[in-house]
Design a protein around this motif. Structure first.
Motif, PDB file in Angstrom:
ATOM      1  N   VAL A  25       0.824  -1.208   0.000  1.00 35.26           N
ATOM      2  CA  VAL A  25       0.000   0.000   0.000  1.00 35.26           C
ATOM      3  C   VAL A  25       0.860   1.261   0.000  1.00 35.26           C
ATOM      4  O   VAL A  25       0.571   2.221  -0.731  1.00 35.26           O
ATOM      5  CB  VAL A  25      -0.960  -0.001   1.213  1.00 35.26           C
ATOM      6  CG1 VAL A  25      -1.747   1.294   1.281  1.00 35.26           C
ATOM      7  CG2 VAL A  25      -1.888  -1.184   1.150  1.00 35.26           C
ATOM      8  N   LEU A  26       1.924   1.295   0.801  1.00 35.86           N
ATOM      9  CA  LEU A  26       2.762   2.495   0.877  1.00 35.86           C
ATOM     10  C   LEU A  26       3.422   2.807  -0.461  1.00 35.86           C
ATOM     11  O   LEU A  26       3.453   3.964  -0.890  1.00 35.86           O
ATOM     12  CB  LEU A  26       3.819   2.340   1.969  1.00 35.86           C
ATOM     13  CG  LEU A  26       3.264   2.263   3.397  1.00 35.86           C
ATOM     14  CD1 LEU A  26       4.385   1.994   4.383  1.00 35.86           C
ATOM     15  CD2 LEU A  26       2.507   3.521   3.745  1.00 35.86           C
ATOM     16  N   TRP A  27       3.949   1.787  -1.116  1.00 32.84           N
ATOM     17  CA  TRP A  27       4.556   2.010  -2.438  1.00 32.84           C
ATOM     18  C   TRP A  27       3.498   2.407  -3.465  1.00 32.84           C
ATOM     19  O   TRP A  27       3.772   3.156  -4.396  1.00 32.84           O
ATOM     20  CB  TRP A  27       5.338   0.791  -2.907  1.00 32.84           C
ATOM     21  CG  TRP A  27       6.700   0.740  -2.302  1.00 32.84           C
ATOM     22  CD1 TRP A  27       7.139  -0.082  -1.310  1.00 32.84           C
ATOM     23  CD2 TRP A  27       7.813   1.576  -2.637  1.00 32.84           C
ATOM     24  NE1 TRP A  27       8.440   0.201  -1.006  1.00 32.84           N
ATOM     25  CE2 TRP A  27       8.885   1.209  -1.807  1.00 32.84           C
ATOM     26  CE3 TRP A  27       8.001   2.613  -3.548  1.00 32.84           C
ATOM     27  CZ2 TRP A  27      10.129   1.822  -1.865  1.00 32.84           C
ATOM     28  CZ3 TRP A  27       9.231   3.223  -3.615  1.00 32.84           C
ATOM     29  CH2 TRP A  27      10.280   2.833  -2.779  1.00 32.84           C
ATOM     30  N   PHE A  28       2.264   1.906  -3.296  1.00 33.36           N
ATOM     31  CA  PHE A  28       1.186   2.282  -4.209  1.00 33.36           C
ATOM     32  C   PHE A  28       0.858   3.773  -4.082  1.00 33.36           C
ATOM     33  O   PHE A  28       0.670   4.465  -5.085  1.00 33.36           O
ATOM     34  CB  PHE A  28      -0.059   1.421  -3.948  1.00 33.36           C
ATOM     35  CG  PHE A  28      -1.201   1.731  -4.868  1.00 33.36           C
ATOM     36  CD1 PHE A  28      -1.121   1.415  -6.226  1.00 33.36           C
ATOM     37  CD2 PHE A  28      -2.343   2.349  -4.402  1.00 33.36           C
ATOM     38  CE1 PHE A  28      -2.164   1.707  -7.088  1.00 33.36           C
ATOM     39  CE2 PHE A  28      -3.393   2.643  -5.248  1.00 33.36           C
ATOM     40  CZ  PHE A  28      -3.307   2.323  -6.591  1.00 33.36           C
ATOM     41  N   VAL A  29       0.792   4.264  -2.854  1.00 30.08           N
ATOM     42  CA  VAL A  29       0.533   5.690  -2.631  1.00 30.08           C
ATOM     43  C   VAL A  29       1.659   6.518  -3.240  1.00 30.08           C
ATOM     44  O   VAL A  29       1.416   7.529  -3.916  1.00 30.08           O
ATOM     45  CB  VAL A  29       0.365   5.981  -1.119  1.00 30.08           C
ATOM     46  CG1 VAL A  29       0.330   7.477  -0.845  1.00 30.08           C
ATOM     47  CG2 VAL A  29      -0.888   5.305  -0.587  1.00 30.08           C
ATOM     48  N   TRP A  30       2.923   6.092  -3.028  1.00 35.64           N
ATOM     49  CA  TRP A  30       4.070   6.785  -3.612  1.00 35.64           C
ATOM     50  C   TRP A  30       3.991   6.759  -5.140  1.00 35.64           C
ATOM     51  O   TRP A  30       4.237   7.756  -5.815  1.00 35.64           O
ATOM     52  CB  TRP A  30       5.364   6.152  -3.117  1.00 35.64           C
ATOM     53  CG  TRP A  30       6.601   6.679  -3.761  1.00 35.64           C
ATOM     54  CD1 TRP A  30       7.454   5.992  -4.573  1.00 35.64           C
ATOM     55  CD2 TRP A  30       7.141   8.010  -3.674  1.00 35.64           C
ATOM     56  NE1 TRP A  30       8.473   6.805  -5.000  1.00 35.64           N
ATOM     57  CE2 TRP A  30       8.301   8.051  -4.460  1.00 35.64           C
ATOM     58  CE3 TRP A  30       6.736   9.160  -3.027  1.00 35.64           C
ATOM     59  CZ2 TRP A  30       9.064   9.196  -4.604  1.00 35.64           C
ATOM     60  CZ3 TRP A  30       7.493  10.297  -3.170  1.00 35.64           C
ATOM     61  CH2 TRP A  30       8.650  10.304  -3.953  1.00 35.64           C
ATOM     62  N   TYR A  31       3.635   5.601  -5.696  1.00 38.40           N
ATOM     63  CA  TYR A  31       3.495   5.457  -7.140  1.00 38.40           C
ATOM     64  C   TYR A  31       2.449   6.437  -7.686  1.00 38.40           C
ATOM     65  O   TYR A  31       2.687   7.123  -8.687  1.00 38.40           O
ATOM     66  CB  TYR A  31       3.109   4.013  -7.483  1.00 38.40           C
ATOM     67  CG  TYR A  31       2.589   3.843  -8.883  1.00 38.40           C
ATOM     68  CD1 TYR A  31       3.462   3.754  -9.963  1.00 38.40           C
ATOM     69  CD2 TYR A  31       1.223   3.797  -9.142  1.00 38.40           C
ATOM     70  CE1 TYR A  31       2.979   3.624 -11.252  1.00 38.40           C
ATOM     71  CE2 TYR A  31       0.734   3.666 -10.420  1.00 38.40           C
ATOM     72  CZ  TYR A  31       1.622   3.585 -11.468  1.00 38.40           C
ATOM     73  OH  TYR A  31       1.139   3.461 -12.742  1.00 38.40           O
ATOM     74  N   LEU A  32       1.284   6.496  -7.044  1.00 33.42           N
ATOM     75  CA  LEU A  32       0.231   7.402  -7.512  1.00 33.42           C
ATOM     76  C   LEU A  32       0.682   8.856  -7.469  1.00 33.42           C
ATOM     77  O   LEU A  32       0.416   9.619  -8.406  1.00 33.42           O
ATOM     78  CB  LEU A  32      -1.036   7.230  -6.675  1.00 33.42           C
ATOM     79  CG  LEU A  32      -1.926   6.053  -7.023  1.00 33.42           C
ATOM     80  CD1 LEU A  32      -3.140   6.012  -6.097  1.00 33.42           C
ATOM     81  CD2 LEU A  32      -2.370   6.088  -8.470  1.00 33.42           C
ATOM     82  N   ALA A  33       1.348   9.242  -6.397  1.00 33.05           N
ATOM     83  CA  ALA A  33       1.833  10.626  -6.282  1.00 33.05           C
ATOM     84  C   ALA A  33       2.820  10.938  -7.402  1.00 33.05           C
ATOM     85  O   ALA A  33       2.713  11.972  -8.070  1.00 33.05           O
ATOM     86  CB  ALA A  33       2.480  10.839  -4.913  1.00 33.05           C
ATOM     87  N   ARG A  34       3.789  10.045  -7.621  1.00 31.35           N
ATOM     88  CA  ARG A  34       4.775  10.261  -8.681  1.00 31.35           C
ATOM     89  C   ARG A  34       4.113  10.273 -10.054  1.00 31.35           C
ATOM     90  O   ARG A  34       4.464  11.063 -10.926  1.00 31.35           O
ATOM     91  CB  ARG A  34       5.859   9.162  -8.646  1.00 31.35           C
ATOM     92  CG  ARG A  34       6.830   9.241  -7.522  1.00 31.35           C
ATOM     93  CD  ARG A  34       7.831  10.382  -7.683  1.00 31.35           C
ATOM     94  NE  ARG A  34       8.553  10.406  -8.922  1.00 31.35           N
ATOM     95  CZ  ARG A  34       9.768   9.920  -9.118  1.00 31.35           C
ATOM     96  NH1 ARG A  34      10.423   9.381  -8.119  1.00 31.35           N
ATOM     97  NH2 ARG A  34      10.337   9.983 -10.294  1.00 31.35           N
ATOM     98  N   PHE A  35       3.154   9.374 -10.269  1.00 31.84           N
ATOM     99  CA  PHE A  35       2.458   9.311 -11.552  1.00 31.84           C
ATOM    100  C   PHE A  35       1.753  10.641 -11.846  1.00 31.84           C
ATOM    101  O   PHE A  35       1.846  11.168 -12.954  1.00 31.84           O
ATOM    102  CB  PHE A  35       1.454   8.155 -11.568  1.00 31.84           C
ATOM    103  CG  PHE A  35       0.625   8.103 -12.821  1.00 31.84           C
ATOM    104  CD1 PHE A  35       1.161   7.634 -14.004  1.00 31.84           C
ATOM    105  CD2 PHE A  35      -0.689   8.544 -12.810  1.00 31.84           C
ATOM    106  CE1 PHE A  35       0.403   7.607 -15.169  1.00 31.84           C
ATOM    107  CE2 PHE A  35      -1.456   8.516 -13.965  1.00 31.84           C
ATOM    108  CZ  PHE A  35      -0.907   8.042 -15.143  1.00 31.84           C
TER     109      PHE A  35
END
Length: 183
Positions: free
Chosen positions: A67-77
């Protein structure tokens, strides 16, 4: 029981394809623009027909979701999406025009079809690059890259593609892929 499949194998196959079936039904309902029993039933029937008539290679999922990497991924995207959109808009008004484009090959480090597909979708959604070919056997994406003036620009895009792959591996990848790619 066709093609030598037992009932147990057919049930397992249907269970493995359940996420795909759910997505197909959801897409069907989105296409119709309404949630109704008729849309649900016809979506289920259509999804079952499509998955039985057309051969789709099985998608092997790792069973991991960070989940944490997913949130980071969405922000970067979102940051990359907005930034690239502004760059493309500025280029549209530039009197010099676009000086060069390139097609580059990116050898992904994972052999997961799921990660390959997600990486290709991500790269195509961000303005400035488009996946024009995929070599599934060798896990290579060929990208058309907008406004590439030098080898350094092509190398930067290559690096960006590998970063996106790494982010997706951190979210969905198998433990083996995470250890190999992210260390």
């Amino acid at each position: 029981m066709t093609d030598g499949q037992t009932r147990v194998e057919r049930r397992a196959s249907l269970r493995e394809q359940l996420p795909l079936l759910v997505v197909l039904v959801a897409l069907w309902m989105l296409l119709w623009g309404s949630v109704s029993w008729l849309n649900l039933v016809t979506g289920i029937v259509l999804a079952l027909v499509v998955t039985r008539v057309f051969y789709l290679p099985p998608v092997e999922l790792s069973g991991r979701f960070n989940v944490l990497w997913f949130v980071w991924y969405l922000a970067r995207f979102l940051v990359e999406l907005v930034g690239a959109s502004f760059q493309i808009a500025l280029k549209a008004f530039d009197l010099k025009g676009v000086r060069g484009n390139a097609v580059i090959g990116v050898n992904l480090r994972t052999r997961s079809d799921f990660i390959l597909t997600l990486t290709a979708i991500n790269l195509s959604l961000i303005p400035g690059s488009l996946v024009v070919e995929t070599d599934r056997e060798r896990s290579v994406l060929y990208l058309h890259v907008f406004n590439t003036k030098s080898a350094a620009d092509a190398d930067a895009m290559h690096g960006r593609a590998l970063e996106i792959e790494e982010r997706l591996v951190r979210i969905f990848g198998s433990k083996v892929d995470v250890e190999r790619i992210c260390s």
